[in-house]
Design a protein around this motif. Structure first.
Motif, PDB file in Angstrom:
ATOM      1  N   PRO A 133       0.525  -1.424  -0.090  1.00 38.75           N
ATOM      2  CA  PRO A 133      -0.575  -0.533  -0.384  1.00 38.75           C
ATOM      3  C   PRO A 133       0.617   1.338   0.079  1.00 38.75           C
ATOM      4  CG  PRO A 133      -1.347  -1.521   1.471  1.00 38.75           C
ATOM      5  CD  PRO A 133       0.413  -2.185   0.797  1.00 38.75           C
ATOM      6  N   ASN A 137      -3.638   5.149   0.860  1.00 40.86           N
ATOM      7  CA  ASN A 137      -4.507   4.060   1.186  1.00 40.86           C
ATOM      8  C   ASN A 137      -5.036   5.208   2.724  1.00 40.86           C
ATOM      9  OD1 ASN A 137      -5.042   1.333   1.074  1.00 40.86           O
ATOM     10  ND2 ASN A 137      -4.316   1.444   2.850  1.00 40.86           N
ATOM     11  N   ARG A 176      -8.116  -1.212  -1.658  1.00 45.86           N
ATOM     12  CA  ARG A 176      -6.135  -0.929  -1.013  1.00 45.86           C
ATOM     13  C   ARG A 176      -5.761   0.283  -1.863  1.00 45.86           C
ATOM     14  NH1 ARG A 176      -3.078  -4.377   3.146  1.00 45.86           N
ATOM     15  NH2 ARG A 176      -1.913  -4.072   1.534  1.00 45.86           N
TER      16      ARG A 176
END
Length: 190
Positions: A133, A137, A176
């Motif tokens: 990520p 995120n 995500r």
């Protein structure tokens, strides 16, 4: 990582309810991944990705800091009828297993100095699969914290000596915001 980190991960894996499915990103690369050779799964947890790769005929070494995760990987591998080499290793302080590997996988683990080691781990023509990520995120999720996130646009600056085969940085189907990469170590000239 410290002993405290190891215990935190052990507790996390002890509390996990069921084995997870292999990474959808990794499975999306199925046609591009090798069918033979050696694989290194870095911070592979309870082995869901490692077992999937072993079922494809690859010799997989799974590395993780958690004793609990490695024990779970042993059970998962036995149930799947595959063999894994499992190593408890602190990726931040201990030496990596010797290569060369035909595939190195690192999903959802970020330790920036590791990127310098990846080209040395790979055999010529070997592949590197990475997903993590990014800071974007945090717009939708409080975890992982910023400490464990890539800066937006950072991933391409961390890898040297690899040819990018695919790179994306966007919101995934799972909701995500991730940087995802498939890269290859160039073949040695004849």
């Amino acid at each position: 990582m410290s002993q405290e980190d190891r215990q935190r991960w052990n507790t996390k894996y002890q509390q996990a309810s069921a084995p997870r499915e292999p990474s959808s990103f990794l499975r999306s690369l199925e046609d591009r991944l090798p069918r033979t050779g050696r694989v290194l799964d870095l911070a592979g947890g309870p082995g869901h990705d490692a077992c999937w790769l072993a079922q494809r005929g690859l010799a997989v070494t799974l590395v993780d800091i958690s004793d609990v995760a490695l024990a779970q990987a042993e059970v998962l591998a036995r149930d799947a009828g595959v063999s894994l080499t499992r190593l408890r290793l602190d990726l931040e302080t201990e030496a990596l297993p010797p290569g060369p590997f035909d595939l190195v996988v690192c999903l959802n683990y970020l330790w920036r100095p590791l990127f310098a080691a990846v080209p040395r781990l790979l055999a010529p023509g070997g592949l590197f699969v990475f997903a993590q990520p990014t800071r974007s995120n945090l717009q939708r999720h409080p975890h992982p914290s910023a400490r464990f996130l890539l800066e937006d646009g950072e991933l391409p600056t961390l890898l040297q000596g690899l040819q990018f085969l695919s790179f994306t940085e966007d919101w995934t189907d799972a909701g995500r915001h991730e940087a995802r990469l498939l890269a290859r170590k160039r073949q040695a000239p004849p």
